[in-house]
Design a protein around this motif. Structure first.
Motif, PDB file in Angstrom:
ATOM      1  N   ARG A 185       0.823  -1.202   0.000  1.00  0.00           N
ATOM      2  CA  ARG A 185       0.000   0.000   0.000  1.00  0.00           C
ATOM      3  C   ARG A 185       0.863   1.261   0.000  1.00  0.00           C
ATOM      4  NH1 ARG A 185      -4.713  -1.728   4.392  1.00  0.00           N
ATOM      5  NH2 ARG A 185      -5.781  -3.248   3.025  1.00  0.00           N
ATOM      6  N   ASN A 187       3.780   1.498  -1.335  1.00  0.00           N
ATOM      7  CA  ASN A 187       4.320   1.646  -2.686  1.00  0.00           C
ATOM      8  C   ASN A 187       3.266   2.125  -3.668  1.00  0.00           C
ATOM      9  OD1 ASN A 187       7.294   0.579  -3.095  1.00  0.00           O
ATOM     10  ND2 ASN A 187       6.370  -0.715  -1.526  1.00  0.00           N
ATOM     11  N   VAL A 188       2.031   1.662  -3.483  1.00  0.00           N
ATOM     12  CA  VAL A 188       0.942   2.165  -4.337  1.00  0.00           C
ATOM     13  C   VAL A 188       0.770   3.656  -4.127  1.00  0.00           C
ATOM     14  CG1 VAL A 188      -1.544   2.097  -4.723  1.00  0.00           C
ATOM     15  CG2 VAL A 188      -0.254  -0.029  -4.503  1.00  0.00           C
ATOM     16  N   LEU A 189       0.788   4.082  -2.853  1.00  0.00           N
ATOM     17  CA  LEU A 189       0.651   5.502  -2.551  1.00  0.00           C
ATOM     18  C   LEU A 189       1.803   6.304  -3.133  1.00  0.00           C
ATOM     19  CD1 LEU A 189      -0.826   7.781  -1.074  1.00  0.00           C
ATOM     20  CD2 LEU A 189       0.491   7.198   0.979  1.00  0.00           C
ATOM     21  N   PHE A 191       3.733   5.484  -5.683  1.00  0.00           N
ATOM     22  CA  PHE A 191       3.647   5.507  -7.139  1.00  0.00           C
ATOM     23  C   PHE A 191       2.534   6.440  -7.602  1.00  0.00           C
ATOM     24  CE2 PHE A 191       2.388   3.463 -11.249  1.00  0.00           C
ATOM     25  CZ  PHE A 191       3.557   3.749 -11.925  1.00  0.00           C
ATOM     26  N   GLY A 192       1.409   6.481  -6.853  1.00  0.00           N
ATOM     27  CA  GLY A 192       0.328   7.404  -7.204  1.00  0.00           C
ATOM     28  C   GLY A 192       0.753   8.853  -7.062  1.00  0.00           C
ATOM     29  N   ILE A 193       1.466   9.166  -5.960  1.00  0.00           N
ATOM     30  CA  ILE A 193       1.974  10.531  -5.790  1.00  0.00           C
ATOM     31  C   ILE A 193       2.948  10.868  -6.912  1.00  0.00           C
ATOM     32  CG2 ILE A 193       3.376  11.994  -4.290  1.00  0.00           C
ATOM     33  CD1 ILE A 193       2.204  10.481  -1.907  1.00  0.00           C
ATOM     34  N   ILE A 195       3.066   9.634  -9.995  1.00  0.00           N
ATOM     35  CA  ILE A 195       2.347   9.847 -11.254  1.00  0.00           C
ATOM     36  C   ILE A 195       1.619  11.192 -11.227  1.00  0.00           C
ATOM     37  CG2 ILE A 195       0.439   9.031 -12.678  1.00  0.00           C
ATOM     38  CD1 ILE A 195       2.952   7.430 -13.054  1.00  0.00           C
ATOM     39  N   GLY A 196       1.014  11.543 -10.074  1.00  0.00           N
ATOM     40  CA  GLY A 196       0.304  12.823  -9.980  1.00  0.00           C
ATOM     41  C   GLY A 196       1.230  14.003 -10.179  1.00  0.00           C
ATOM     42  N   ASN A 235       7.196  -0.597 -11.961  1.00  0.00           N
ATOM     43  CA  ASN A 235       6.087  -0.690 -11.010  1.00  0.00           C
ATOM     44  C   ASN A 235       4.788  -1.193 -11.618  1.00  0.00           C
ATOM     45  OD1 ASN A 235       7.079   0.742  -8.370  1.00  0.00           O
ATOM     46  ND2 ASN A 235       7.829   1.983 -10.043  1.00  0.00           N
TER      47      ASN A 235
END
Length: 630
Positions: A185, A187-189, A191-193, A195-196, A235
């Protein structure tokens, strides 16, 4: 060089953390009720000659040939021979426990894993790697994973790792299901940050590219796309296009696009043409080497590909250091160089460490992957902040330039109008002093001749009378022309005075009762020559028609201003006429044409034995280049 106390404290903390991590990795891998996570230091066997059979290794025949690794970060040189790993996990629980075996890298082709339970039973747990990246065993943690079930007691694991081309790096860790969920989770967060931030910077750079057409923003967009492609490969399971090329070519692409962005961003051509030339040559040569590298990979000539890879990595390291040195030299004099230093220094340090471990100079520490991600995000945030600031500055500068340009245009227009008025004033003086004086002289001489030759030559009287009338008409026309082109402080009130004077003189001479509704306090309004002249001639023609054709007893002339609109009208109680009468059409057409030329609304209402009304409506703001209010 003296190190400040705060920096020394931070360095000590970092060293202590590394020591704790490495110390924790040396303990045996034991799973109990308190187990959360543990690094694994495997034993390694390098099968250079490819002589070991899988069955012999799996059943432990050559366990004595395995050599313990010094690190839990394991690096394998760039050869295609296989490596065997051997490690043991002790389950101290009385029941089986499922844990996650996590492989912290993705840059290998194949990883086969076998498990030997305490009962001696051997099971093949499958394989992962770039060739199998679409399988569910890829996690959003920069690597692959196995869900393994530990039987109570001693569980032995043997694995084979292979790579067709280039070096491979791997770290092996054991995690509880809960810890792995939390890490995934996070790493998902992250990676999301990531990408944003990248998308926000990409949109801003794209907007500035569209607005300013600067090639630097194009290469910055390409740089962001290359970064996103690299991290998507690391990722995302679905990004696996030619893993060998993705593994290294994206890095070359990042260096090329950043080099081109740096050229335009720093304006190297203006600062140092020779440096700009060599940077351009290096980028072109790196692109050529990348194309050659791809071709060699497809042809299967791996030794040559290894040489190309080593050369390009070494040159990329040299280019990064050279870029930092050039920016440091421009630090004091160039604001853009300061931005590059602040933005590029973190990612440059991470890139240098990454290249060093690609060259097998340093081990493959897991924090390097996160260091690159954080370095990219810090770099993009700083560049985005700089772009936002410059966008506001450039917008303010553009607005200022537009204002200056508008002022200069107004000044130029005013200068042209002043010059035109000087010419008109000179023409008016010449007409008054020369032509009007000559015509006045002709009229006076004609009148003298009439008195002297009235008895002596009566047959010449009609001719002299005609000359006198023509001269008088000519003088009136010249007077109107002089009035039209001569400058006046208030054209609208001056126009009203002129109409009042002409109407009084003309109507008094014709014994027609009249009413002048012309105020003397009209709004201060300037009219250009063409507009003033056409308005006067329209009203003059209408007054003449009243005198010559209407046979009226009363007339009324009105001038008023309502809502920035001038309304002029002339009414009489005469015999009227039919507006479609051909005899009257010529004069009406001339008046209509003059009204249209000044964007005015002209109308005539006339009925037999009911009089006539001529009306002219003129919006004062119809043309701001010709009319303006003081």
């Amino acid at each position: 060089m003296r190190i400040p106390g705060r920096n020394l404290f931070v360095i000590c903390i970092c060293v202590l953390n590394l020591w704790v991590i490495r110390a924790a990795a040396q303990s045996p891998v034991i799973v109990n009720a308190a187990f959360e996570t543990q690094h694994i230091i495997p034993e390694i066997l390098h099968d250079r000659a490819r002589q070991f059979q899988s069955d012999s290794i799996i059943f432990g025949k050559f366990d004595s040939l395995f050599i313990p690794s010094k690190e839990y970060y394991v690096s394998f040189p760039e050869d295609s021979s296989g490596y065997w790993l051997h490690f043991t996990v002790q389950n101290d629980l009385s029941r089986p426990k499922t844990v996650i075996l996590w492989l912290g890298r993705r840059n290998f082709d194949n990883f086969d894993l076998w498990q030997q339970a305490p009962s001696g039973k051997i099971a093949h747990l499958g394989h992962v790697g770039s060739s199998y990246s679409r399988r569910a065993t890829f996690s959003l943690t920069n690597g692959y994973y196995y869900a393994i079930t530990l039987q109570p007691g001693r569980n032995v694991y043997r694995a084979k790792i292979s790579n067709v081309f280039g070096p491979a790096y791997i770290s092996v860790s054991l995690l509880s299901m809960e810890n792995f969920t939390v890490q995934s989770r996070c790493n998902v967060l992250l990676f999301g940050i990531f990408i944003g931030i990248m998308m926000a910077s990409l949109i801003l750079a794209g907007q500035m590219l569209y607005q300013y057409r600067d090639p630097g923003y194009f290469f910055y967009c390409a740089y962001i796309v290359a970064i996103m492609l690299r991290e998507a490969f690391n990722n995302a399971a679905f990004v696996d296009f030619s893993p060998v090329m993705m593994r290294h070519c994206v890095t070359f692409l990042i260096v090329c696009t950043f080099g081109m962005f740096l050229r335009y961003f720093l304006r190297l051509k203006d600062i140092n043409k020779s440096l700009d030339f060599w940077v351009n040559c290096y980028i072109r040569s790196l692109m050529a080497m990348m194309a050659l590298y791809i071709m060699v990979i497809f042809l299967g000539t791996y030794p040559l590909a290894n040489v190309i890879l080593q050369v390009t990595m070494g040159s990329s390291l040299f280019f990064i250091l050279l870029s930092l040195l050039a920016c440091f030299r421009l630090f004091k004099t160039n604001e853009r160089a300061r931005v590059v230093i602040y933005a590029f220094l973190p990612i440059a340090a991470a890139f240098i460490l990454n290249l060093l471990h690609n060259l097998n100079v340093i081990p493959n520490y897991p924090f390097l992957e996160y260091a690159l991600v954080w370095g990219f995000m810090l770099e993009v945030i700083i560049f985005t902040m700089a772009f936002t600031r410059w966008f506001r500055v450039m917008e303010a500068d553009r607005n200022l330039y537009q204002l200056k340009f508008s002022v200069e245009q107004q000044q130029t227009l005013l200068a042209v109008q002043v010059a035109e008025q000087r010419v008109k004033d000179r023409i008016a003086r010449d007409l008054h002093d020369d032509v009007a004086a000559s015509m006045s002289g002709i009229r006076i001489l004609t009148q003298v001749a009439q008195r002297q030759f009235a008895d002596k030559a009566p047959q010449a009287m009609p001719l002299l009378e005609q000359i006198n009338r023509s001269t008088t008409t000519m003088l009136e026309s010249i007077g109107d022309l002089i009035w039209a082109i001569k400058s006046h402080p208030d054209y609208l009130n001056d126009l009203a005075d002129r109409i009042r004077e002409y109407a009084t003189r003309t109507l008094d001479a014709s014994n027609i009762a009249y009413q002048l509704d012309i105020p003397r306090d009209l709004p201060v309004q300037e009219l250009d020559v063409e507009m003033r002249r056409n308005i006067y001639l329209i009203l003059k023609e209408a007054i003449n028609n009243v005198v010559l054709h209407s046979q009226c007893h009363q007339a009324r002339i009105v001038i008023k201003v309502l809502n920035r609109t001038v309304i002029l009208s002339i009414e009489d109680d005469g015999k009227g006429f039919n507006p479609i009468d051909k005899a009257r059409r010529q004069g009406l057409e001339n008046m209509t044409w003059r009204a249209e030329s000044i964007h005015a609304d002209f109308s005539v209402q006339s009925y037999i034995d009911q009089g006539t009304r001529v009306r002219l409506i003129l919006p004062l703001e119809i043309n701001p280049n010709r009319l303006y209010t003081k």
